[in-house]
Design a protein around this motif. Sequence first.
Motif, short mmCIF file in Angstrom:
data_model
loop_
_atom_site.label_atom_id
_atom_site.label_comp_id
_atom_site.label_asym_id
_atom_site.label_seq_id
_atom_site.Cartn_x
_atom_site.Cartn_y
_atom_site.Cartn_z
N TYR A 24 47.03 17.14 -53.43
CA TYR A 24 45.81 17.40 -52.66
C TYR A 24 46.30 17.99 -51.34
O TYR A 24 46.91 17.26 -50.54
CB TYR A 24 45.04 16.10 -52.40
N SER A 49 44.60 0.57 -58.52
CA SER A 49 43.80 1.53 -57.77
C SER A 49 44.68 2.48 -56.97
O SER A 49 45.65 2.06 -56.34
CB SER A 49 42.89 0.72 -56.83
N GLY A 50 44.36 3.76 -57.03
CA GLY A 50 45.08 4.75 -56.23
C GLY A 50 46.34 5.29 -56.87
O GLY A 50 47.07 6.09 -56.26
N CYS A 51 46.63 4.90 -58.13
CA CYS A 51 47.88 5.36 -58.75
C CYS A 51 47.73 6.75 -59.40
O CYS A 51 48.68 7.27 -59.97
CB CYS A 51 48.39 4.34 -59.78
N GLY A 52 46.53 7.32 -59.33
CA GLY A 52 46.37 8.70 -59.79
C GLY A 52 45.79 8.86 -61.19
O GLY A 52 45.87 9.95 -61.76
N LYS A 53 45.14 7.83 -61.71
CA LYS A 53 44.58 7.91 -63.07
C LYS A 53 43.52 9.00 -63.18
O LYS A 53 43.55 9.83 -64.07
CB LYS A 53 43.97 6.55 -63.48
N SER A 54 42.56 8.96 -62.22
CA SER A 54 41.48 9.97 -62.26
C SER A 54 42.05 11.36 -62.01
O SER A 54 41.66 12.33 -62.67
CB SER A 54 40.42 9.69 -61.19
N THR A 55 42.95 11.44 -61.05
CA THR A 55 43.58 12.74 -60.76
C THR A 55 44.22 13.29 -62.02
O THR A 55 44.12 14.48 -62.32
CB THR A 55 44.66 12.54 -59.66
N GLU A 67 37.66 20.09 -56.36
CA GLU A 67 37.68 19.21 -55.19
C GLU A 67 38.34 19.84 -53.98
O GLU A 67 38.65 19.16 -53.01
CB GLU A 67 38.34 17.88 -55.54
N GLU A 184 36.44 5.96 -66.49
CA GLU A 184 35.75 4.67 -66.32
C GLU A 184 34.28 4.75 -66.75
O GLU A 184 33.38 4.47 -65.95
CB GLU A 184 35.84 4.22 -64.86
N HIS A 215 39.72 0.42 -65.79
CA HIS A 215 40.28 -0.66 -64.98
C HIS A 215 40.32 -1.94 -65.78
O HIS A 215 40.91 -2.93 -65.35
CB HIS A 215 39.35 -0.92 -63.77
#
Length: 267
Positions: A24, A49-55, A67, A184, A215
Amino acid sequence: MKEAYPKSNQLETAIQVNNLSFFYGVVRALESINMTIFENHVTAIIGPSGCGKSTFIKALNRIGELEGKVKTEGEVQLYGQNIYHPQVNLNQLRRQVGMVFQKPNPFPMSIYENVAYGVKIGEEKVQRGDLDSIVESSLKGAAIWNEVKDKLHKSALGLSGGQQQRLCIARALAVKPKVLLMDEPCSALDPIATTKIEDLMHSLRNELTIAIVTHNMQQAARISDYTAFFSTDESRIGRMVEFGETKQIFSSPVDSRTNDYVSGRFG
Ligand SMILES: Nc1ncnc2c1ncn2[C@@H]1O[C@H](COP(=O)(O)OP(=O)(O)OP(=O)(O)O)[C@@H](O)[C@H]1O
């Protein structure tokens, strides 16, 4: 109890990820991810959380590029074709690799038009009768036909959250994707609606390939054939720690970080 492990030894690759890094701006969010997503199987991506799964899953149909200023290194092959090749048609790619988000996002139009929309804006001209049958089969495929067949021309916004999510799945199915990405998809749903989506994933994998971020570790264990565990540290860069058959990841993970996560010791 349904079988949630590989159906056969004959594994075809739908998506091959080679050395994928994602930024990013100048901030690296993912580093050197290598993964194979097998055709007609469900692959779960889990991790704190924040480990980049969605990314990560948004890099599989290049929707993350919406984005802002982002950069990708490495390669993602969809059935052998690099989706990051400069000549790739992004609309076509996103039809082949559809996506369902955390929050159901039906368009403010009728149930019928929600499902028909993607087909209508496609390159092929479709006759009305054919459109009707695509809408019907997509709604059946998303296990919502019986609930909506008598109100196809009513607003989609009048449906419950769980119905809206299945409608969004029908909308994705209407353009006949090869892969369905789910970020999710049940997190805004109650347990009954969640069960319906999980049952649906189980049957859909006969026709397509699914990658799901969740999650919920019980959900990953219930519905996926393969699991990738992602993690991060103080660098805040997401890395894949371990990938394997779901039953192995949950019963005998190789990496102690995976073990700590799946046994609930962190995350
Ligand atoms: N649009 C964005 N712009 C800048 N940074 C972002 C953006 N989206 C995500 N990030 C950052 O990238 C990293 C990975 O985020 P991502 O949402 O992929 O993680 P995640 O594992 O899906 O998290 P969660 O489980 O909380 O949804 C985080 O540090 C996040 O702050």
